[in-house]
Design an enzyme around this catalytic site. Structure first.
Site, mmCIF file in Angstrom:
data_model
loop_
_atom_site.group_PDB
_atom_site.id
_atom_site.type_symbol
_atom_site.label_atom_id
_atom_site.label_comp_id
_atom_site.label_asym_id
_atom_site.label_seq_id
_atom_site.Cartn_x
_atom_site.Cartn_y
_atom_site.Cartn_z
ATOM 1 N N ALA A 113 0.554 -1.258 -0.074
ATOM 2 C CA ALA A 113 0.025 0.219 0.295
ATOM 3 C C ALA A 113 0.733 1.237 0.151
ATOM 4 O O ALA A 113 0.863 1.996 -0.486
ATOM 5 C CB ALA A 113 -1.114 -0.413 0.779
ATOM 6 N N THR A 166 -0.334 5.522 -1.266
ATOM 7 C CA THR A 166 -0.776 6.591 -0.347
ATOM 8 C C THR A 166 -0.348 7.628 -1.020
ATOM 9 O O THR A 166 -1.424 8.971 -1.190
ATOM 10 C CB THR A 166 -0.119 6.020 0.634
ATOM 11 O OG1 THR A 166 1.619 6.374 0.795
ATOM 12 C CG2 THR A 166 -0.602 5.633 1.179
ATOM 13 N N PHE A 222 -5.503 0.810 3.637
ATOM 14 C CA PHE A 222 -6.675 0.279 4.244
ATOM 15 C C PHE A 222 -6.898 -0.311 6.245
ATOM 16 O O PHE A 222 -7.254 -0.787 6.660
ATOM 17 C CB PHE A 222 -7.220 -1.067 3.252
ATOM 18 C CG PHE A 222 -7.606 -0.538 2.119
ATOM 19 C CD1 PHE A 222 -9.418 -0.125 1.620
ATOM 20 C CD2 PHE A 222 -7.079 -0.617 1.053
ATOM 21 C CE1 PHE A 222 -9.881 0.139 0.824
ATOM 22 C CE2 PHE A 222 -7.747 0.094 -0.298
ATOM 23 C CZ PHE A 222 -9.182 0.824 -0.465
ATOM 24 N N HIS A 241 -3.927 -9.493 -4.512
ATOM 25 C CA HIS A 241 -4.723 -9.655 -4.040
ATOM 26 C C HIS A 241 -5.802 -9.398 -4.752
ATOM 27 O O HIS A 241 -6.987 -8.809 -4.520
ATOM 28 C CB HIS A 241 -4.812 -8.395 -2.704
ATOM 29 C CG HIS A 241 -4.149 -8.882 -1.656
ATOM 30 N ND1 HIS A 241 -3.716 -8.130 -0.276
ATOM 31 C CD2 HIS A 241 -3.317 -10.125 -0.978
ATOM 32 C CE1 HIS A 241 -2.667 -8.815 0.123
ATOM 33 N NE2 HIS A 241 -2.506 -10.243 0.180
ATOM 34 N N CYS A 264 -18.271 -18.766 -12.305
ATOM 35 C CA CYS A 264 -17.602 -18.798 -14.046
ATOM 36 C C CYS A 264 -16.605 -18.075 -13.979
ATOM 37 O O CYS A 264 -15.941 -18.184 -15.375
ATOM 38 C CB CYS A 264 -18.699 -19.010 -15.400
ATOM 39 S SG CYS A 264 -19.204 -17.073 -15.482
ATOM 40 N N CYS A 313 -24.506 -13.046 -11.708
ATOM 41 C CA CYS A 313 -23.638 -13.462 -13.229
ATOM 42 C C CYS A 313 -25.107 -13.879 -13.738
ATOM 43 O O CYS A 313 -25.923 -14.581 -14.561
ATOM 44 C CB CYS A 313 -22.712 -14.570 -13.086
ATOM 45 S SG CYS A 313 -22.050 -14.656 -14.811
ATOM 46 N N SER A 315 5.617 -2.130 1.944
ATOM 47 C CA SER A 315 4.537 -2.962 2.643
ATOM 48 C C SER A 315 5.162 -3.409 3.788
ATOM 49 O O SER A 315 6.931 -3.230 4.054
ATOM 50 C CB SER A 315 4.926 -4.449 1.928
ATOM 51 O OG SER A 315 4.112 -6.015 2.746
ATOM 52 N N ASP A 337 9.908 8.453 2.735
ATOM 53 C CA ASP A 337 9.215 7.882 1.824
ATOM 54 C C ASP A 337 9.373 7.322 0.227
ATOM 55 O O ASP A 337 10.570 7.418 -0.366
ATOM 56 C CB ASP A 337 8.976 10.107 1.360
ATOM 57 C CG ASP A 337 7.844 9.789 0.824
ATOM 58 O OD1 ASP A 337 6.338 9.689 0.738
ATOM 59 O OD2 ASP A 337 8.336 10.270 -0.387
HETATM 60 ZN ZN LIG Z 1 -20.914 -16.207 -13.897
#
Ligand SMILES: [Zn+2]
Length: 255
Positions: free
Chosen positions: A32, A36, A43, A129, A140, A161, A202, A244
């Site tokens: 993250a 920034t 988060f 992630h 699907c 979907c 991180s 930084d």
């Molecule tokens: Zn689907």
């Protein structure tokens, strides 16, 4: 005082520059902190979104229409932030290594699409992630534009979907959802086949993602950690720059 911690920004940038010059394969791993300066909140940080809004676990999303509505309400509330974000100095510096042929691909914990926007081909961004800038059916896997989801959502709540009727979710990995196997496999290969591994922005606490820096080092790579705060793995690094990220990587934009 550990020797490897750069005593100031200038000496850190100089040491980093030497390592970059000597490296033939540089693999960056980002969290993250690199985004920034682009206005994307961290988060997990204290006071961050997740301390005010408990994240919705995957099984709850699947089981409850109310949870799906809440998840989408939160996502659309964030849309101005994500839609207007532009790559920062850190993203642009890493894209320079990529263009120069020194970086085959990048591993990221971020979901903001900023590495792609900075010039990495989508296939060369290994997203541990997932990605929040589009959506997928959880059954699907069919991909959907957020604008389509938003239109449906405003008419009749979180949409399903059109092919298989399973729920549609942002293309992110939620708590309680399995890590993406292909991304994990590719990240492992990258970590094992580089001679410089850059862990950037991180805190290196979230497993299994946090295992990659150590894996790279065990396979012979030099490990550099660039983060404003101390991380879990500073002790094993070859160089730690606690400054930084934009200022640290700014000098490497366009190299
Ligand atoms: Zn689907």
């Amino acid at each position: 005082m550990i020797e490897v911690i750069a005593k100031d920004l200038r000496s850190g940038v100089e040491a980093l520059g030497n390592m970059i010059a000597e490296a033939s394969t540089i693999v960056p791993f980002t969290g993250a902190g690199i985004s920034t300066e682009c206005g994307i909140p961290d988060f997990r940080s204290p006071g961050g979104v997740w301390t005010r809004n408990r994240p919705i676990p995957f099984d709850e999303f699947v089981a409850s229409a109310d949870a799906r509505d809440e998840a989408w309400r939160r996502r659309f509330a964030m849309e101005p932030t994500f839609a207007h974000a532009k790559p920062g100095r850190g993203h642009r510096a890493l894209a320079s290594f990529y263009r120069a042929g020194k970086t085959p691909a990048i591993i990221t914990q971020n979901i903001d699409n900023l590495h792609q926007m900075s010039g990495f081909a989508a296939d060369d961004v290994i997203e541990l992630h997932g990605n929040t800038t589009y959506a997928r059916c959880i059954g699907c896997g069919k991909a959907y534009e957020l604008s389509w989801v938003k239109q449906r959502f405003e008419q009749s709540g979180a949409p399903d979907c059109t092919d298989c009727a399973d729920p549609i979710k942002t293309a992110t990995i939620s708590f309680g959802q399995a890590m993406p196997e292909d991304a994990m496999r590719r990240a492992t290969e990258l970590a094992q086949h580089c001679d410089l591994f850059l862990a950037i922005g991180s805190s290196l606490v979230v497993w299994p993602a946090a295992g990659f820096p150590m894996m790279a080092q065990n396979c012979g790579a030099r490990l550099v950690i660039i983060n404003n705060e101390p991380t879990e793995q500073d002790e094993i690094a070859d160089l730690v720059i606690r400054h930084d990220i934009g200022e640290t990587l700014g000098p490497f934009v366009g190299n």
